[in-house]
Motif scaffolding. Structure first.
Motif, PDB file in Angstrom:
ATOM      1  N   ASP A 163      10.556 -16.569  16.496  1.00  0.00           N
ATOM      2  CA  ASP A 163       9.609 -17.237  17.386  1.00  0.00           C
ATOM      3  C   ASP A 163       9.671 -18.749  17.199  1.00  0.00           C
ATOM      4  OD1 ASP A 163       7.977 -17.894  15.117  1.00  0.00           O
ATOM      5  OD2 ASP A 163       7.039 -15.912  15.241  1.00  0.00           O
ATOM      6  N   VAL A 164       8.878 -19.472  17.959  1.00  0.00           N
ATOM      7  CA  VAL A 164       8.900 -20.936  17.910  1.00  0.00           C
ATOM      8  C   VAL A 164       8.562 -21.453  16.513  1.00  0.00           C
ATOM      9  CG1 VAL A 164       7.749 -23.020  18.758  1.00  0.00           C
ATOM     10  CG2 VAL A 164       8.427 -21.249  20.364  1.00  0.00           C
ATOM     11  N   ASP A 165       7.691 -20.747  15.803  1.00  0.00           N
ATOM     12  CA  ASP A 165       7.234 -21.204  14.495  1.00  0.00           C
ATOM     13  C   ASP A 165       8.257 -21.010  13.382  1.00  0.00           C
ATOM     14  OD1 ASP A 165       4.762 -21.979  15.525  1.00  0.00           O
ATOM     15  OD2 ASP A 165       3.927 -19.975  15.280  1.00  0.00           O
ATOM     16  N   ASN A 166       9.231 -20.105  13.570  1.00  0.00           N
ATOM     17  CA  ASN A 166      10.201 -19.888  12.486  1.00  0.00           C
ATOM     18  C   ASN A 166      11.655 -20.104  12.908  1.00  0.00           C
ATOM     19  OD1 ASN A 166      11.131 -17.541  13.826  1.00  0.00           O
ATOM     20  ND2 ASN A 166       9.827 -16.188  12.615  1.00  0.00           N
ATOM     21  N   VAL A 167      11.891 -20.452  14.179  1.00  0.00           N
ATOM     22  CA  VAL A 167      13.271 -20.598  14.626  1.00  0.00           C
ATOM     23  C   VAL A 167      14.007 -21.686  13.860  1.00  0.00           C
ATOM     24  CG1 VAL A 167      12.732 -22.247  16.488  1.00  0.00           C
ATOM     25  CG2 VAL A 167      14.741 -20.750  16.674  1.00  0.00           C
ATOM     26  N   ASP A 168      13.275 -22.715  13.426  1.00  0.00           N
ATOM     27  CA  ASP A 168      13.916 -23.784  12.660  1.00  0.00           C
ATOM     28  C   ASP A 168      14.463 -23.274  11.331  1.00  0.00           C
ATOM     29  OD1 ASP A 168      11.189 -23.414  11.831  1.00  0.00           O
ATOM     30  OD2 ASP A 168      11.303 -25.292  10.708  1.00  0.00           O
ATOM     31  N   LYS A 169      13.766 -22.318  10.725  1.00  0.00           N
ATOM     32  CA  LYS A 169      14.215 -21.756   9.453  1.00  0.00           C
ATOM     33  C   LYS A 169      15.533 -21.000   9.629  1.00  0.00           C
ATOM     34  CE  LYS A 169       9.562 -21.309   7.469  1.00  0.00           C
ATOM     35  NZ  LYS A 169       8.863 -21.981   8.588  1.00  0.00           N
ATOM     36  N   TRP A 170      15.645 -20.276  10.734  1.00  0.00           N
ATOM     37  CA  TRP A 170      16.886 -19.544  11.007  1.00  0.00           C
ATOM     38  C   TRP A 170      18.038 -20.504  11.278  1.00  0.00           C
ATOM     39  CZ3 TRP A 170      17.603 -14.624   9.951  1.00  0.00           C
ATOM     40  CH2 TRP A 170      16.531 -13.746   9.952  1.00  0.00           C
ATOM     41  N   ILE A 171      17.764 -21.562  12.042  1.00  0.00           N
ATOM     42  CA  ILE A 171      18.804 -22.546  12.353  1.00  0.00           C
ATOM     43  C   ILE A 171      19.280 -23.233  11.074  1.00  0.00           C
ATOM     44  CG2 ILE A 171      19.341 -24.688  13.572  1.00  0.00           C
ATOM     45  CD1 ILE A 171      19.021 -22.268  15.413  1.00  0.00           C
ATOM     46  N   LYS A 172      18.343 -23.660  10.263  1.00  0.00           N
ATOM     47  CA  LYS A 172      18.699 -24.357   9.024  1.00  0.00           C
ATOM     48  C   LYS A 172      19.365 -23.430   8.013  1.00  0.00           C
ATOM     49  CE  LYS A 172      15.092 -27.851   9.649  1.00  0.00           C
ATOM     50  NZ  LYS A 172      13.785 -28.380   9.194  1.00  0.00           N
ATOM     51  N   ALA A 173      19.118 -22.124   8.150  1.00  0.00           N
ATOM     52  CA  ALA A 173      19.760 -21.151   7.253  1.00  0.00           C
ATOM     53  C   ALA A 173      21.219 -20.904   7.642  1.00  0.00           C
ATOM     54  CB  ALA A 173      18.988 -19.832   7.265  1.00  0.00           C
TER      55      ALA A 173
END
Length: 216
Positions: free
Chosen positions: A167-177
């Motif tokens: 979701d919008v709140d965790n997509v950055d974590k997936w991208i940075k991973a």
């Protein structure tokens, strides 16, 4: 669209919208709303309450054939027969919740990217040996962003796309991973339940902005 073009564009766009339509009419409105919000990869699933999802793929492929940015694919594909029907209807990539080697072989025959769902290193290795370029981590909400580094430890040659729980709140974590791309469904399209398609467009824009920020 050639396989190499699909893979390159998927990496560039980084966002795949999973569309589980109730019927053709609602599904078309959802797809239009998502594209209006800036997400161009549309994964039309084989799970529809009413209507024929293959017909839906054909309709959307025809509707957007002159738009080079839009890439229509098929999701929840469980077998090679369904994969072939989707490809002939216009699907440019095929996604599955599980791993079926015969489906991968069929997609390779047509030179269409196939993204199988995996949860274990053994499944990921099997997918790589069968010729998959991108592997779907599913369900993403069970495994979490750290799954990518866990897979890439022994399999640095692998590229992974999480789906489920993004979701919008965790997509950055997936991208940075290190995600090659991300797939998102219910958190993007929930406005369809009440007929609020403007909310889908707004949410798509949020996703695009969140991904862009995470990639800086």
């Amino acid at each position: 669209m050639k396989k190499e073009q699909v893979l390159s564009k998927m990496k560039k766009d980084c966002l795949v919208a999973v569309v589980r339509a109730k019927n053709l009419e609602q599904g078309e409105k959802v797809v239009d709303a998502i594209i209006a919000g800036g997400i161009n990869f549309i994964e039309i699933t084989m799970t529809m309450d009413e209507g024929n999802p293959i017909e839906f793929i054909a309709k959307m492929s025809e509707k957007y054939k002159s738009n080079e940015d839009v890439v229509i694919g098929a999701g929840t594909v469980l077998d090679p027969e369904t994969a072939r029907a989707a490809i002939l209807a216009g699907a440019n990539y095929v996604v599955s919740p599980g791993l079926n080697v015969d489906t991968i072989k069929l997609c390779n025959r047509y030179r269409v990217p196939m993204l199988p769902g995996v949860m274990t290193p053994t499944e990921a290795i099997t997918a790589l040996e069968a010729g998959c370029d991108i592997i779907k981590i599913f369900p993403g909400n069970i495994m979490g962003p750290s799954a990518i580094s866990s897979f890439k430890g022994p399999l640095p040659q692998g590229d992974f796309m999480p789906s489920g729980g993004v979701d919008v709140d965790n997509v950055d974590k997936w991208i940075k991973a290190g995600a090659y791309a991300v797939g998102t469904g219910s958190s993007l399209t929930q406005g369809a339940k009440t007929g609020d398609f403007a909310a889908i467009t707004a949410k798509a824009k949020e996703f695009v902005e969140a991904v862009a920020a995470a990639r800086k």
